[in-house]
Design a protein around this motif. Structure first.
Motif, PDB file in Angstrom:
ATOM      1  N   MET A   1       0.258   3.351  -8.395  1.00 35.79           N
ATOM      2  CA  MET A   1       0.616   2.160  -8.394  1.00 35.79           C
ATOM      3  C   MET A   1       1.880   2.057  -7.361  1.00 35.79           C
ATOM      4  O   MET A   1       2.461   3.046  -6.367  1.00 35.79           O
ATOM      5  N   GLN A   2       1.608   0.591  -7.531  1.00 31.39           N
ATOM      6  CA  GLN A   2       3.072  -0.024  -6.430  1.00 31.39           C
ATOM      7  C   GLN A   2       4.592  -0.029  -6.848  1.00 31.39           C
ATOM      8  O   GLN A   2       5.235  -0.213  -8.422  1.00 31.39           O
ATOM      9  N   SER A   3       5.374   0.476  -6.066  1.00 33.47           N
ATOM     10  CA  SER A   3       6.825   0.836  -6.131  1.00 33.47           C
ATOM     11  C   SER A   3       7.377  -0.662  -6.711  1.00 33.47           C
ATOM     12  O   SER A   3       8.429  -0.840  -6.887  1.00 33.47           O
ATOM     13  N   ARG A   4       7.751  -1.066  -6.798  1.00 31.72           N
ATOM     14  CA  ARG A   4       7.368  -2.986  -5.948  1.00 31.72           C
ATOM     15  C   ARG A   4       7.397  -3.386  -7.822  1.00 31.72           C
ATOM     16  O   ARG A   4       7.823  -4.887  -7.454  1.00 31.72           O
ATOM     17  N   ALA A   5       6.812  -2.904  -8.511  1.00 31.59           N
ATOM     18  CA  ALA A   5       6.496  -3.408 -10.051  1.00 31.59           C
ATOM     19  C   ALA A   5       7.097  -3.520 -10.893  1.00 31.59           C
ATOM     20  O   ALA A   5       8.860  -3.116 -10.851  1.00 31.59           O
ATOM     21  N   VAL A   6       6.967  -4.655 -11.699  1.00 35.00           N
ATOM     22  CA  VAL A   6       8.618  -5.053 -12.649  1.00 35.00           C
ATOM     23  C   VAL A   6       7.682  -5.026 -13.972  1.00 35.00           C
ATOM     24  O   VAL A   6       6.603  -5.466 -14.879  1.00 35.00           O
ATOM     25  N   GLU A   7       8.366  -4.221 -14.732  1.00 39.28           N
ATOM     26  CA  GLU A   7       7.855  -3.954 -16.659  1.00 39.28           C
ATOM     27  C   GLU A   7       8.745  -5.026 -17.389  1.00 39.28           C
ATOM     28  O   GLU A   7       9.369  -5.535 -16.954  1.00 39.28           O
ATOM     29  N   TYR A   8       7.422  -5.265 -17.826  1.00 43.88           N
ATOM     30  CA  TYR A   8       7.777  -6.630 -18.948  1.00 43.88           C
ATOM     31  C   TYR A   8       6.790  -6.356 -19.806  1.00 43.88           C
ATOM     32  O   TYR A   8       6.033  -5.870 -19.950  1.00 43.88           O
ATOM     33  N   LYS A   9       7.469  -6.243 -21.108  1.00 39.10           N
ATOM     34  CA  LYS A   9       6.475  -5.903 -22.168  1.00 39.10           C
ATOM     35  C   LYS A   9       5.732  -5.064 -22.370  1.00 39.10           C
ATOM     36  O   LYS A   9       4.375  -4.945 -23.583  1.00 39.10           O
ATOM     37  N   GLY A  10       5.750  -3.675 -21.794  1.00 39.46           N
ATOM     38  CA  GLY A  10       5.072  -2.464 -22.249  1.00 39.46           C
ATOM     39  C   GLY A  10       3.750  -2.081 -21.203  1.00 39.46           C
ATOM     40  O   GLY A  10       3.029  -1.561 -20.440  1.00 39.46           O
ATOM     41  N   TYR A  11       4.113  -4.095 -20.100  1.00 42.51           N
ATOM     42  CA  TYR A  11       2.992  -3.534 -18.831  1.00 42.51           C
ATOM     43  C   TYR A  11       3.927  -4.222 -17.568  1.00 42.51           C
ATOM     44  O   TYR A  11       5.464  -4.150 -17.813  1.00 42.51           O
ATOM     45  N   GLU A  12       2.635  -3.444 -16.641  1.00 40.44           N
ATOM     46  CA  GLU A  12       3.281  -3.094 -15.138  1.00 40.44           C
ATOM     47  C   GLU A  12       3.058  -4.986 -14.238  1.00 40.44           C
ATOM     48  O   GLU A  12       1.523  -4.387 -14.253  1.00 40.44           O
ATOM     49  N   ILE A  13       3.756  -5.069 -13.279  1.00 38.93           N
ATOM     50  CA  ILE A  13       3.066  -6.915 -12.926  1.00 38.93           C
ATOM     51  C   ILE A  13       3.666  -5.942 -11.791  1.00 38.93           C
ATOM     52  O   ILE A  13       4.842  -5.919 -11.207  1.00 38.93           O
ATOM     53  N   CYS A  14       2.997  -6.477 -10.645  1.00 36.52           N
ATOM     54  CA  CYS A  14       2.704  -6.120  -9.422  1.00 36.52           C
ATOM     55  C   CYS A  14       2.407  -6.609  -7.821  1.00 36.52           C
ATOM     56  O   CYS A  14       0.724  -6.987  -8.757  1.00 36.52           O
ATOM     57  N   LEU A  15       2.582  -7.685  -7.748  1.00 37.62           N
ATOM     58  CA  LEU A  15       1.942  -8.671  -6.510  1.00 37.62           C
ATOM     59  C   LEU A  15       0.350  -9.249  -7.438  1.00 37.62           C
ATOM     60  O   LEU A  15      -0.680  -9.270  -6.374  1.00 37.62           O
ATOM     61  N   GLY A  16       0.279 -10.066  -7.915  1.00 35.09           N
ATOM     62  CA  GLY A  16      -1.360 -10.205  -8.589  1.00 35.09           C
ATOM     63  C   GLY A  16      -2.020  -9.140  -9.119  1.00 35.09           C
ATOM     64  O   GLY A  16      -2.706  -9.757  -9.257  1.00 35.09           O
ATOM     65  N   SER A  17      -1.469  -8.373 -10.056  1.00 37.27           N
ATOM     66  CA  SER A  17      -1.830  -8.067 -11.077  1.00 37.27           C
ATOM     67  C   SER A  17      -1.500  -6.257 -12.093  1.00 37.27           C
ATOM     68  O   SER A  17       0.042  -6.800 -11.735  1.00 37.27           O
TER      69      SER A  17
END
Length: 54
Positions: A1-17
């Motif tokens: 997974m990408q290192s720039r992911a943002v945690e949110y409500k148990g999900y990780e968001i990164c660059l449109g994924s």
């Protein structure tokens, strides 16, 4: 997974994924010029998913 992911409500968001437990759940279009890489848009989509399940 990408290192720039943002945690949110148990999900990780990164660059449109959006990922859950390291697995990609879905991808979405991020317009060019989005400074946050589409993170806010991803949060809105996750919030909408939560409402649909209720």
């Amino acid at each position: 997974m990408q290192s720039r992911a943002v945690e949110y409500k148990g999900y990780e968001i990164c660059l449109g994924s959006v990922y859950k437990d390291g697995e990609p759940l879905f991808h979405y279009y991020v317009p060019l010029g989005e400074r946050d890489g589409g993170v806010e848009q991803g949060k809105r989509i996750i919030d909408q998913m939560g409402r649909e399940r209720d």
